[in-house]
Enzyme design. Structure first.
Site, PDB file in Angstrom:
ATOM      1  N   TRP A 161      -4.728  -8.708   7.160  1.00 49.96           N
ATOM      2  CA  TRP A 161      -4.190  -8.839   8.513  1.00 49.96           C
ATOM      3  C   TRP A 161      -3.016  -9.795   8.599  1.00 49.96           C
ATOM      4  O   TRP A 161      -2.323  -9.839   9.611  1.00 49.96           O
ATOM      5  CB  TRP A 161      -5.294  -9.327   9.475  1.00 49.96           C
ATOM      6  CG  TRP A 161      -6.036 -10.530   8.954  1.00 49.96           C
ATOM      7  CD1 TRP A 161      -7.229 -10.515   8.294  1.00 49.96           C
ATOM      8  CD2 TRP A 161      -5.615 -11.901   8.996  1.00 49.96           C
ATOM      9  NE1 TRP A 161      -7.578 -11.800   7.920  1.00 49.96           N
ATOM     10  CE2 TRP A 161      -6.611 -12.664   8.345  1.00 49.96           C
ATOM     11  CE3 TRP A 161      -4.505 -12.563   9.522  1.00 49.96           C
ATOM     12  CZ2 TRP A 161      -6.521 -14.045   8.190  1.00 49.96           C
ATOM     13  CZ3 TRP A 161      -4.405 -13.936   9.373  1.00 49.96           C
ATOM     14  CH2 TRP A 161      -5.411 -14.666   8.714  1.00 49.96           C
ATOM     15  N   LYS A 185      -5.784   1.771   4.093  1.00 50.77           N
ATOM     16  CA  LYS A 185      -6.736   1.215   5.050  1.00 50.77           C
ATOM     17  C   LYS A 185      -6.295  -0.202   5.417  1.00 50.77           C
ATOM     18  O   LYS A 185      -6.443  -1.140   4.630  1.00 50.77           O
ATOM     19  CB  LYS A 185      -8.156   1.165   4.457  1.00 50.77           C
ATOM     20  CG  LYS A 185      -9.198   0.901   5.517  1.00 50.77           C
ATOM     21  CD  LYS A 185     -10.389   0.117   5.035  1.00 50.77           C
ATOM     22  CE  LYS A 185     -10.142  -1.335   4.878  1.00 50.77           C
ATOM     23  NZ  LYS A 185      -9.773  -2.094   6.090  1.00 50.77           N
ATOM     24  N   SER A 240      -8.661 -11.254  -0.082  1.00 48.43           N
ATOM     25  CA  SER A 240      -9.311 -12.434  -0.660  1.00 48.43           C
ATOM     26  C   SER A 240      -9.801 -12.155  -2.081  1.00 48.43           C
ATOM     27  O   SER A 240     -10.086 -11.012  -2.451  1.00 48.43           O
ATOM     28  CB  SER A 240     -10.493 -12.835   0.224  1.00 48.43           C
ATOM     29  OG  SER A 240     -11.407 -11.762   0.283  1.00 48.43           O
ATOM     30  N   GLU A 261      -3.627  -8.384  -5.418  1.00 47.58           N
ATOM     31  CA  GLU A 261      -2.867  -9.527  -4.896  1.00 47.58           C
ATOM     32  C   GLU A 261      -3.872 -10.348  -4.106  1.00 47.58           C
ATOM     33  O   GLU A 261      -4.221  -9.994  -2.979  1.00 47.58           O
ATOM     34  CB  GLU A 261      -1.732  -9.036  -3.990  1.00 47.58           C
ATOM     35  CG  GLU A 261      -0.688  -8.202  -4.707  1.00 47.58           C
ATOM     36  CD  GLU A 261       0.202  -9.013  -5.641  1.00 47.58           C
ATOM     37  OE1 GLU A 261       0.189 -10.256  -5.562  1.00 47.58           O
ATOM     38  OE2 GLU A 261       0.888  -8.403  -6.471  1.00 47.58           O
ATOM     39  N   CYS A 295      -0.854 -16.222   1.657  1.00 44.48           N
ATOM     40  CA  CYS A 295      -1.401 -16.514   0.326  1.00 44.48           C
ATOM     41  C   CYS A 295      -0.487 -17.481  -0.404  1.00 44.48           C
ATOM     42  O   CYS A 295      -0.915 -18.212  -1.281  1.00 44.48           O
ATOM     43  CB  CYS A 295      -1.550 -15.225  -0.470  1.00 44.48           C
ATOM     44  SG  CYS A 295      -0.033 -14.276  -0.486  1.00 44.48           S
ATOM     45  N   GLU A 392      -8.825 -22.437  -0.050  1.00 42.81           N
ATOM     46  CA  GLU A 392      -7.665 -21.890   0.643  1.00 42.81           C
ATOM     47  C   GLU A 392      -7.829 -22.207   2.140  1.00 42.81           C
ATOM     48  O   GLU A 392      -8.815 -21.806   2.759  1.00 42.81           O
ATOM     49  CB  GLU A 392      -7.632 -20.370   0.410  1.00 42.81           C
ATOM     50  CG  GLU A 392      -6.327 -19.734   0.763  1.00 42.81           C
ATOM     51  CD  GLU A 392      -6.282 -18.246   0.378  1.00 42.81           C
ATOM     52  OE1 GLU A 392      -7.352 -17.615   0.242  1.00 42.81           O
ATOM     53  OE2 GLU A 392      -5.165 -17.723   0.232  1.00 42.81           O
TER      54      GLU A 392
HETATM   55  P1  NAP Z   1     -10.217  -9.856   3.089  1.00 39.65           P
HETATM   56  O1  NAP Z   1     -11.335 -10.273   3.941  1.00 39.65           O
HETATM   57  O2  NAP Z   1     -10.411  -9.810   1.627  1.00 39.65           O
HETATM   58  O3  NAP Z   1      -9.755  -8.428   3.652  1.00 39.65           O
HETATM   59  C1  NAP Z   1      -8.658  -7.738   3.117  1.00 39.65           C
HETATM   60  C2  NAP Z   1      -8.865  -6.252   3.315  1.00 39.65           C
HETATM   61  O4  NAP Z   1     -10.021  -5.844   2.590  1.00 39.65           O
HETATM   62  C3  NAP Z   1      -9.097  -5.851   4.766  1.00 39.65           C
HETATM   63  O5  NAP Z   1      -8.499  -4.596   4.981  1.00 39.65           O
HETATM   64  C4  NAP Z   1     -10.609  -5.742   4.812  1.00 39.65           C
HETATM   65  O6  NAP Z   1     -11.088  -4.900   5.839  1.00 39.65           O
HETATM   66  C5  NAP Z   1     -10.888  -5.134   3.464  1.00 39.65           C
HETATM   67  N1  NAP Z   1     -12.260  -5.280   3.012  1.00 39.65           N
HETATM   68  C6  NAP Z   1     -13.153  -6.257   3.298  1.00 39.65           C
HETATM   69  N2  NAP Z   1     -14.314  -6.020   2.669  1.00 39.65           N
HETATM   70  C7  NAP Z   1     -14.158  -4.871   1.962  1.00 39.65           C
HETATM   71  C8  NAP Z   1     -14.999  -4.098   1.114  1.00 39.65           C
HETATM   72  N3  NAP Z   1     -16.255  -4.472   0.825  1.00 39.65           N
HETATM   73  N4  NAP Z   1     -14.504  -2.958   0.581  1.00 39.65           N
HETATM   74  C9  NAP Z   1     -13.250  -2.564   0.836  1.00 39.65           C
HETATM   75  N5  NAP Z   1     -12.402  -3.256   1.646  1.00 39.65           N
HETATM   76  C10 NAP Z   1     -12.844  -4.400   2.189  1.00 39.65           C
HETATM   77  O7  NAP Z   1      -8.930 -10.777   3.290  1.00 39.65           O
HETATM   78  P2  NAP Z   1      -8.242 -11.177   4.654  1.00 39.65           P
HETATM   79  O8  NAP Z   1      -9.046 -12.268   5.258  1.00 39.65           O
HETATM   80  O9  NAP Z   1      -7.912  -9.995   5.462  1.00 39.65           O
HETATM   81  O10 NAP Z   1      -6.859 -11.738   4.114  1.00 39.65           O
HETATM   82  C11 NAP Z   1      -6.686 -13.021   3.698  1.00 39.65           C
HETATM   83  C12 NAP Z   1      -6.727 -13.128   2.172  1.00 39.65           C
HETATM   84  O11 NAP Z   1      -5.718 -12.306   1.621  1.00 39.65           O
HETATM   85  C13 NAP Z   1      -6.419 -14.520   1.696  1.00 39.65           C
HETATM   86  O12 NAP Z   1      -7.294 -14.885   0.670  1.00 39.65           O
HETATM   87  C14 NAP Z   1      -4.992 -14.398   1.180  1.00 39.65           C
HETATM   88  O13 NAP Z   1      -4.651 -15.357   0.211  1.00 39.65           O
HETATM   89  C15 NAP Z   1      -4.985 -13.019   0.647  1.00 39.65           C
HETATM   90  N6  NAP Z   1      -3.611 -12.507   0.555  1.00 39.65           N
HETATM   91  C16 NAP Z   1      -3.061 -12.384  -0.679  1.00 39.65           C
HETATM   92  C17 NAP Z   1      -1.757 -11.949  -0.804  1.00 39.65           C
HETATM   93  C18 NAP Z   1      -1.123 -11.819  -2.157  1.00 39.65           C
HETATM   94  O14 NAP Z   1      -0.111 -11.135  -2.258  1.00 39.65           O
HETATM   95  N7  NAP Z   1      -1.659 -12.424  -3.203  1.00 39.65           N
HETATM   96  C19 NAP Z   1      -1.013 -11.626   0.328  1.00 39.65           C
HETATM   97  C20 NAP Z   1      -1.605 -11.762   1.580  1.00 39.65           C
HETATM   98  C21 NAP Z   1      -2.918 -12.199   1.668  1.00 39.65           C
HETATM   99  P3  NAP Z   1     -11.691  -5.534   7.204  1.00 39.65           P
HETATM  100  O15 NAP Z   1     -10.521  -5.950   7.978  1.00 39.65           O
HETATM  101  O16 NAP Z   1     -12.434  -4.430   7.814  1.00 39.65           O
HETATM  102  O17 NAP Z   1     -12.564  -6.680   6.804  1.00 39.65           O
END
Ligand code: NAP
Length: 489
Positions: A161, A185, A240, A261, A295, A392
């Site tokens: 998001w 998705k 994450s 990522e 991130c 984080e």
């Molecule tokens: P997240 O909770 O891991 O969610 C990311 C995506 O995964 C969302 O679309 C989420 O859907 C989906 N998801 C969650 N559980 C899942 C499952 N069991 N199976 C398949 N998909 C699933 O992360 P976030 O809180 O949205 O984003 C923040 C994290 O992203 C931070 O840790 C940040 O560092 C990282 N990030 C990394 C980068 C990079 O390039 N390295 C860039 C941006 C962000 P829902 O919305 O339905 O939960």
């Protein structure tokens, strides 16, 4: 139009259904879910809530479109991407407002993200024309070696998001360029920006089935059957580290090509010889871009003991002057945190640091009332062991710790399971290169507080992930290498 009327009209214009095989359709069963404005806690609108069957229908569409899309001339793929690059610029007002409404960041930040997101389309519209292979005589002269690159095949993209458009275009751009079809998705907090992006690509001539979008609340349930389907060839995830690990395990079953990522815990190192004003400027960018919800966000500041007080005071003055509010309002610098859970986690990390002896120079508390606001915060005298240094933060909090030698700074920087990015401020060239060589990260901002660039390889090492997005490396994630041994007789 009044601002509320503009918001209403922008919200009304966005598709709220699933995009499958070129058709916008409701979820099977008709379920929907509400999208919330984090600045008010109120619902903005509802979108389709996909089922696992919908997800598989989206994969069916991607599979059906794959062969035709792979055979499309590179010029056509390139032109679609270039038109989309231009369209994102032309529609920036509406798309930025939409992003701010569902994600919270100030309008200027949303505009910045859109410009960054569009750059991936521009970059990969060029890459589509540079796909190549090679031909050579084998060492013993007995045969020829012919190497070709082909699209990997249908891909599944899961995006977060925090950058609702850019984290999509970093994957969609190279997939289109390489000739791959895809199912996307987006995160459930920010589906609207991705739906709007899909509409833009559709208007720019992307054929039906190449890009399919499913919005869902049951992420695990809709993703698992797609990841387990033998027709899928690639999984690219941004999110994450915890969820990334689960997805890598699921992807192992089909030996999917994966790009991950994941999370970060970026150290920001300020050496005694640094230009302190430049370091503060860089710190504001590295910390406050996206309100710390990036991130790449500087998670902890390690500053030489001789300049730490001055650096922290200057940073606190800048952070304390930022204005907090709904991102749509004029003069607002910092919007709300994405939701109550994340806001409370930020508060918990600050409280833990203060309980262990840290001092708050500015901010430190959440704002009561509607929305999920947390004040920009600077903490000093943060002791080793404070959670804020190890986890984080994903919020507008800058903990400052000190070091006395270069070795100590490098050891502190590398003392984490993450390895996405680090920032280094020094005017000593020898020191700069020695420190850059020693840091265990995929990226480094040397005397600058931002690294994101469509023409550069973005990605991490250690538990920050695998694979690179953007740069010359980005397209390789979407291509397979095929070698033909040629016998010329
Ligand atoms: P997240 O909770 O891991 O969610 C990311 C995506 O995964 C969302 O679309 C989420 O859907 C989906 N998801 C969650 N559980 C899942 C499952 N069991 N199976 C398949 N998909 C699933 O992360 P976030 O809180 O949205 O984003 C923040 C994290 O992203 C931070 O840790 C940040 O560092 C990282 N990030 C990394 C980068 C990079 O390039 N390295 C860039 C941006 C962000 P829902 O919305 O339905 O939960």
């Amino acid at each position: 139009m009044s601002s509320t009327a503009t918001e209403k009209s922008v919200l009304e214009s966005v598709p709220k259904q699933l995009l499958i095989g070129g058709e916008w359709r409701d979820a099977s069963g008709g379920a929907t879910f509400e999208v919330e404005d984090p600045a008010t806690g109120l619902a903005l609108c509802s979108v389709a809530d996909a089922t696992p069957e919908d997800a598989l229908a989206a994969l069916d569409a991607a599979v059906a479109a794959q062969a035709g899309w792979a055979a499309t001339p590179p010029n056509e793929r390139s032109e679609i991407l270039h038109r989309a690059f231009l369209a994102l610029g032309e529609q920036a007002d509406e798309l930025a407002l939409l992003m701010t409404l569902e994600m919270g960041k100030a309008i200027a930040e949303s505009r910045g993200e859109l410009a960054y997101a569009a750059e991936f389309f521009r970059w990969f519209s060029g890459e589509a024309l540079r796909l190549d292979g090679y031909y050579k005589t084998s060492g013993n002269g007995a045969s020829r070696v012919l190497v070709m690159r082909q699209p990997v095949g249908p891909c599944f993209f899961i995006t977060p998001w925090n950058f609702p458009n850019a984290m999509g275009t970093r994957k969609i751009g190279p997939a289109i360029a390489a000739g791959c079809t895809m199912v996307v998705k987006p995160a459930q907090q920010t589906p609207l920006s991705m739906l709007a992006l899909a509409r833009v690509l559709e208007e720019c001539g992307l054929p039906p089935g190449v890009l399919n979008v499913i919005t869902a609340t049951r992420s695990g349930d809709v993703s698992a059957p797609v990841i387990g389907d033998p027709r899928l060839r690639k999984l690219s995830f941004t999110g994450s580290t915890g969820i990334g690990k689960k997805l890598i395990a699921q992807a192992a079953d089909q030996v999917l090509k994966v790009s991950m990522e994941l999370g970060g815990n970026a150290p920001f190192l300020v050496f005694a010889d640094a230009d302190l004003d430049a370091a503060v400027e860089g710190a504001m960018l590295a910390k406050m871009r996206n309100m710390g919800e990036a991130c790449t966000s500087a998670n902890r500041f390690h500053v030489h003991e001789s300049v730490a007080r001055e650096f922290a005071a200057k940073l606190a003055a800048r952070m304390g002057a930022l204005s907090l509010g709904r991102g749509t309002e004029d003069g607002v610098d910092v919007g709300p945190i994405i939701d109550a859970t994340q806001r409370d986690k930020v508060a918990e990390l600050v409280d833990d640091a203060v309980a262990r002896g840290a001092t708050c120079l500015t901010g430190g508390t959440k704002r009561e009332g509607a929305g999920y606001f947390f004040e920009p915060t600077v903490l000093v005298d943060v002791p080793a062991g404070a959670r804020v240094l190890g986890e984080e933060i994903f919020g507008p909090v800058a903990p400052v710790a000190t070091f006395s030698t270069d070795e100590e700074a490098i050891a502190a920087a590398n003392d984490t399971e993450y390895g996405l990015v680090a920032y280094v401020f020094t005017r000593d060239l020898d020191r700069a290169f020695k420190v850059c060589e020693a840091l265990e990260t995929g990226m480094i901002g040397l005397n600058q507080g931002i690294v994101s660039n469509a023409g550069a390889p973005f990605g991490g090492v250690k538990q920050s992930g695998t694979g690179r997005e953007g740069g010359n490396e980005g397209i390789a994630e979407y291509l397979e290498t095929k070698y033909i041994a040629l016998n010329l007789g």
